[in-house]
Design an enzyme around this catalytic site. Structure first.
Site, PDB file in Angstrom:
ATOM      1  N   GLU A 264     -12.938 -20.761  -4.805  1.00 54.42           N
ATOM      2  CA  GLU A 264     -13.839 -19.984  -4.228  1.00 54.42           C
ATOM      3  C   GLU A 264     -15.261 -20.293  -4.313  1.00 54.42           C
ATOM      4  O   GLU A 264     -15.611 -20.682  -5.473  1.00 54.42           O
ATOM      5  CB  GLU A 264     -13.712 -18.710  -4.546  1.00 54.42           C
ATOM      6  CG  GLU A 264     -12.330 -18.120  -4.127  1.00 54.42           C
ATOM      7  CD  GLU A 264     -11.948 -16.554  -4.237  1.00 54.42           C
ATOM      8  OE1 GLU A 264     -12.832 -15.963  -4.615  1.00 54.42           O
ATOM      9  OE2 GLU A 264     -10.730 -16.197  -4.119  1.00 54.42           O
ATOM     10  N   HIS A 287     -12.696 -13.003  -0.054  1.00 51.21           N
ATOM     11  CA  HIS A 287     -12.517 -12.004  -1.231  1.00 51.21           C
ATOM     12  C   HIS A 287     -13.154 -10.941  -1.311  1.00 51.21           C
ATOM     13  O   HIS A 287     -14.192 -10.689  -2.172  1.00 51.21           O
ATOM     14  CB  HIS A 287     -13.011 -13.144  -2.679  1.00 51.21           C
ATOM     15  CG  HIS A 287     -12.199 -12.524  -3.991  1.00 51.21           C
ATOM     16  ND1 HIS A 287     -11.851 -13.219  -4.651  1.00 51.21           N
ATOM     17  CD2 HIS A 287     -11.685 -11.161  -4.125  1.00 51.21           C
ATOM     18  CE1 HIS A 287     -11.313 -12.499  -5.767  1.00 51.21           C
ATOM     19  NE2 HIS A 287     -11.372 -11.444  -5.353  1.00 51.21           N
TER      20      HIS A 287
HETATM   21  P1  NAI Z   1      -2.428  -4.123 -11.910  1.00 49.05           P
HETATM   22  O1  NAI Z   1      -2.252  -4.738 -13.331  1.00 49.05           O
HETATM   23  O2  NAI Z   1      -2.289  -2.590 -11.766  1.00 49.05           O
HETATM   24  O3  NAI Z   1      -0.993  -4.549 -11.060  1.00 49.05           O
HETATM   25  C1  NAI Z   1      -0.220  -5.909 -11.325  1.00 49.05           C
HETATM   26  C2  NAI Z   1       1.127  -5.581 -11.244  1.00 49.05           C
HETATM   27  O4  NAI Z   1       1.902  -6.953 -11.147  1.00 49.05           O
HETATM   28  C3  NAI Z   1       1.837  -4.964 -12.600  1.00 49.05           C
HETATM   29  O5  NAI Z   1       2.670  -3.773 -12.141  1.00 49.05           O
HETATM   30  C4  NAI Z   1       2.465  -5.930 -13.077  1.00 49.05           C
HETATM   31  O6  NAI Z   1       3.406  -5.461 -13.944  1.00 49.05           O
HETATM   32  C5  NAI Z   1       3.038  -7.100 -12.095  1.00 49.05           C
HETATM   33  N1  NAI Z   1       3.351  -8.447 -12.343  1.00 49.05           N
HETATM   34  C6  NAI Z   1       2.484  -9.076 -13.448  1.00 49.05           C
HETATM   35  N2  NAI Z   1       3.017 -10.333 -13.532  1.00 49.05           N
HETATM   36  C7  NAI Z   1       4.234 -10.143 -12.494  1.00 49.05           C
HETATM   37  C8  NAI Z   1       4.971 -11.233 -12.243  1.00 49.05           C
HETATM   38  N3  NAI Z   1       4.968 -12.517 -12.912  1.00 49.05           N
HETATM   39  N4  NAI Z   1       6.272 -10.799 -11.365  1.00 49.05           N
HETATM   40  C9  NAI Z   1       6.216  -9.538 -10.731  1.00 49.05           C
HETATM   41  N5  NAI Z   1       5.113  -8.686 -10.997  1.00 49.05           N
HETATM   42  C10 NAI Z   1       4.100  -9.044 -11.862  1.00 49.05           C
HETATM   43  O7  NAI Z   1      -3.338  -4.779 -11.136  1.00 49.05           O
HETATM   44  P2  NAI Z   1      -3.883  -4.158  -9.554  1.00 49.05           P
HETATM   45  O8  NAI Z   1      -5.280  -3.337  -9.854  1.00 49.05           O
HETATM   46  O9  NAI Z   1      -2.859  -3.834  -8.891  1.00 49.05           O
HETATM   47  O10 NAI Z   1      -4.367  -5.714  -8.955  1.00 49.05           O
HETATM   48  C11 NAI Z   1      -3.407  -6.400  -8.328  1.00 49.05           C
HETATM   49  C12 NAI Z   1      -4.335  -7.752  -8.210  1.00 49.05           C
HETATM   50  O11 NAI Z   1      -5.198  -7.580  -7.140  1.00 49.05           O
HETATM   51  C13 NAI Z   1      -4.895  -8.730  -9.318  1.00 49.05           C
HETATM   52  O12 NAI Z   1      -4.666 -10.071  -9.030  1.00 49.05           O
HETATM   53  C14 NAI Z   1      -6.350  -8.299  -8.903  1.00 49.05           C
HETATM   54  O13 NAI Z   1      -7.102  -9.501  -9.471  1.00 49.05           O
HETATM   55  C15 NAI Z   1      -6.318  -8.456  -7.542  1.00 49.05           C
HETATM   56  N6  NAI Z   1      -7.425  -7.742  -6.828  1.00 49.05           N
HETATM   57  C16 NAI Z   1      -8.212  -8.382  -5.746  1.00 49.05           C
HETATM   58  C17 NAI Z   1      -9.250  -7.787  -5.127  1.00 49.05           C
HETATM   59  C18 NAI Z   1      -9.833  -8.288  -4.027  1.00 49.05           C
HETATM   60  O14 NAI Z   1     -10.903  -8.158  -3.624  1.00 49.05           O
HETATM   61  N7  NAI Z   1      -8.905  -9.370  -3.363  1.00 49.05           N
HETATM   62  C19 NAI Z   1      -9.682  -6.453  -5.855  1.00 49.05           C
HETATM   63  C20 NAI Z   1      -9.128  -5.914  -6.785  1.00 49.05           C
HETATM   64  C21 NAI Z   1      -8.079  -6.610  -7.279  1.00 49.05           C
END
Ligand code: NAI
Length: 406
Positions: A264, A287
């Site tokens: 990015e 993003h």
């Molecule tokens: P979170 O940490 O609350 O949830 C992530 C989930 O993924 C957890 O339940 C975890 O157990 C699960 N997980 C981790 N590794 C895994 C695997 N190998 N297989 C299956 N499940 C797995 O995170 P949140 O806040 O829900 O964010 C999720 C994603 O969204 C992150 O990558 C974050 O960086 C991204 N994000 C993107 C944004 C954007 O602007 N597009 C803004 C905010 C977050």
């Protein structure tokens, strides 16, 4: 090193003004700057800063942190903290705060909107209209009601999306690598195969880890239902882009919405290229999943409050790199001594002997240890504070000490 709580808070990268309003309660001088700084400018700002607020563009490496003699805390006004050397800041007793779920709702809302848009093939309909073509047709256009959404990663965003999707009549299955409480009528898929086989839309909400790198490759895409949709609003390297391009071009998938990319641009005005550009029924966004005014304000409030609580009470609450302690307010007229030290056997004994020898009264004591670090907080009578400080400074494991006074 002993410090008291007065100084300068520097906020970089145009942090939402609501942070400033919160931070004013610390009584510290607040300096606000709109952009990120060149390294040399950052170095000189850090020499005077007591607290620093950044977003994702400012990289704080070990050399910069070690040359910030007055720095007491770092606020990352965003979700991620990988732009900061967390080990170095922990070793120096500098807590790093972030806002892990202030933009959760924004990402979930965008994802829900994308599901509807892709199901109705709006990217193409809209492009046609912009090109002066009135192509009114129901071909390929579906309602979302009754369709199945497969969520991979049932954390903050995934579970929030689950609730919203059910509210508009979708069925939800999810996969997470740890056991998660299903919300509403959602249920966990037996495995990823079952999720791919049953989902009309697959939405990714996992973090960037070695296990999720290229998690969605050609094999996974081949297991998805014909014409299914893929949404990636998580991290750019979770999907193999070339494989996705092939699946879309070959008509295997019905569409995709992609907000995050393996590479990015660092600045807002840079050019951007992706092999997904120009493909039919593909929504591309830069993003911005979590970028709403509400999320920015909420992040400013959340991180602002955490910095205020650390400055005024010593609470490390949800710091990502240090022992976390949520402290009650000090008793009236009390001084509070905050003592970070290396977590080796005997330090607490040495500390208590020193206090016993002084014959002082300790009104409250709190301790939390994590790995190689310990954090001790003492509420003491103002008349005793200087003598206690002198004794604690003699303990060789002391990393950093601060006294909060009225
Ligand atoms: P979170 O940490 O609350 O949830 C992530 C989930 O993924 C957890 O339940 C975890 O157990 C699960 N997980 C981790 N590794 C895994 C695997 N190998 N297989 C299956 N499940 C797995 O995170 P949140 O806040 O829900 O964010 C999720 C994603 O969204 C992150 O990558 C974050 O960086 C991204 N994000 C993107 C944004 C954007 O602007 N597009 C803004 C905010 C977050």
């Amino acid at each position: 090193m002993t410090e008291t709580t007065r100084g300068r808070i520097v906020l970089l990268e145009g942090i939402h003004p609501s942070a400033e309003a919160r931070l004013e309660t610390t009584g510290m001088e607040i300096v606000r700057m709109d952009g990120s700084l060149e390294r040399s400018e950052l170095q000189s700002v850090l020499r005077e800063a007591t607290m620093l607020g950044i977003r994702s563009r400012t990289q704080l490496d070990e050399a910069l942190i070690r040359n910030a003699p007055n720095l007491q805390a770092i606020g990352c006004f965003c979700i991620g903290t990988n732009q900061v050397d967390l080990t170095c800041s922990a070793t120096l007793g500098i807590p790093v705060f972030n806002a892990p779920f202030s933009n959760t709702r924004s990402v979930a809302e965008l994802t829900l909107a994308e599901i509807v848009m892709l199901m109705r093939r709006i990217p193409q309909r809209s492009a046609d209209m912009h090109a002066g073509k009135w192509r009114k047709s129901a071909a390929g256009s579906r309602e979302v009601r009754g369709r199945t959404l497969g969520i991979i990663g049932y954390g903050h965003i995934g579970s929030q999306l689950s609730i919203l999707a059910e509210a508009i009549g979708m069925k939800v299955v999810y996969h997470d690598h740890i056991s998660k409480l299903p919300l509403g009528n959602a249920h966990p898929a037996k495995d990823l195969d079952e999720l791919f086989a049953t989902s009309d839309v697959v939405s990714l909400h996992v973090p960037a880890t070695p296990a999720t790198r290229n998690m969605i490759d050609a094999k996974c895409l081949a297991r998805m239902k014909p014409n299914a949709l893929l949404i990636n609003n998580s991290r750019g390297d979770v999907v193999e882009i070339e494989a996705l391009v092939e699946a879309l071009q070959g008509g295997r998938l019905g569409g995709a919405a992609i907000d995050v990319f393996p590479e990015e641009p660092r600045s807002g005005n840079s050019a951007f290229e992706t092999p997904l550009a120009g493909l039919e029924n593909v929504l591309l966004t830069p993003h911005i999943g979590g970028n709403t005014l509400e999320a920015q304000a909420s992040i400013a409030d959340e991180v602002g409050d955490k910095l205020v609580r650390f400055a005024c009470e010593g609470s490390t609450g949800t710091a990502v790199n240090l022992p976390t302690v949520d402290l009650p307010s000090r008793g009236e007229g009390q001084h509070r001594i905050l003592h970070f030290h290396r977590n080796v056997p005997g330090v607490l004994g040495t500390m208590h002997s020193a206090l016993a020898n002084l014959g002082v009264n300790i009104n409250a004591e709190y301790l939390q240890s994590q790995g190689e670090l310990s954090y001790v907080i003492l509420d003491v009578d103002p008349a005793d504070a200087d003598a206690i400080r002198t004794e604690l400074e003699k303990i060789p494991e002391t990393i950093r000490m601060r006294i909060i006074v009225d």
